[in-house]
Design an enzyme around this catalytic site. Sequence first.
Site, PDB file in Angstrom:
ATOM      1  N   ASP A   5       0.871  -1.231  -0.033  1.00 27.13           N
ATOM      2  CA  ASP A   5      -0.102  -0.036  -0.134  1.00 27.13           C
ATOM      3  C   ASP A   5       0.898   1.203  -0.073  1.00 27.13           C
ATOM      4  OD1 ASP A   5       1.086  -0.057   2.625  1.00 27.13           O
ATOM      5  OD2 ASP A   5      -0.819   0.559   3.523  1.00 27.13           O
ATOM      6  N   ASP A   6       0.482   2.267  -0.306  1.00 22.59           N
ATOM      7  CA  ASP A   6       1.286   3.770  -0.479  1.00 22.59           C
ATOM      8  C   ASP A   6       2.214   3.529  -1.264  1.00 22.59           C
ATOM      9  OD1 ASP A   6      -0.651   4.464   1.444  1.00 22.59           O
ATOM     10  OD2 ASP A   6       0.660   4.451   3.159  1.00 22.59           O
ATOM     11  N   CYS A  43      -4.082   5.459   3.678  1.00 23.58           N
ATOM     12  CA  CYS A  43      -3.225   4.349   3.995  1.00 23.58           C
ATOM     13  C   CYS A  43      -4.028   3.177   4.599  1.00 23.58           C
ATOM     14  CB  CYS A  43      -1.908   4.476   4.711  1.00 23.58           C
ATOM     15  SG  CYS A  43      -2.017   5.044   6.219  1.00 23.58           S
ATOM     16  N   LYS A 101       4.562  -0.982   8.136  1.00 24.34           N
ATOM     17  CA  LYS A 101       3.518  -0.209   8.956  1.00 24.34           C
ATOM     18  C   LYS A 101       2.204  -0.710   9.013  1.00 24.34           C
ATOM     19  CE  LYS A 101       1.475   3.558   7.229  1.00 24.34           C
ATOM     20  NZ  LYS A 101       1.238   4.974   6.655  1.00 24.34           N
ATOM     21  N   HIS A 103      -1.293   0.732  10.292  1.00 26.14           N
ATOM     22  CA  HIS A 103      -2.254   1.724  10.709  1.00 26.14           C
ATOM     23  C   HIS A 103      -3.450   1.144  10.833  1.00 26.14           C
ATOM     24  CE1 HIS A 103      -2.775   6.329  10.492  1.00 26.14           C
ATOM     25  NE2 HIS A 103      -3.130   5.540  11.486  1.00 26.14           N
TER      26      HIS A 103
END
Length: 165
Positions: A5-6, A43, A101, A103
């Site tokens: 992602d991102d 995100c 990450k 989140h």
Amino acid sequence: MSLLDDVGFGQTSTLDGLIPTPNLDKLASEGLRYNRFHTTAICGPSRAALLTGRNHHDTGNGFLMEWATGYPNDSTLIQPTTATIGRVLKGNGYTTWWYGKNHNTPDRETTVAGPFDRWPTGMGVDYFYRFNAGETHQYSPVLFENTVPVAVPPTAESNHAGTAV
């Protein structure tokens, strides 16, 4: 298998990006190219959609974890009954790991006391290493291995979050 992602379409070598993805390149050369993706531009909701194969609102992730609302499907909590790719792959004999990450865990659940059901390991992932929040300090990162904090000595640039192991 990788879920990113991102990063956008242009990051992988398959689409002329800088990140080498030889297996994706091979699949693409044989005609398999995914070129449509529903994006949320944020995100956490994008990650929820990738992890579950569902629209981010169906997973309860309408926006960032810290800005949950009382509206339906906007609690930002992926429910334990929601299938995730980690649970599906584990149920089919695969081992999975998550490096990076996360989140998608509410701040109140990111302590060493848990609960851990919305951590990657609670969503079916066998191994998790990185940080469990929207951001971390680049030189004194708060890192976890599965659900255990990783002690990173606070020295200088050698402990950059991108290189600390």
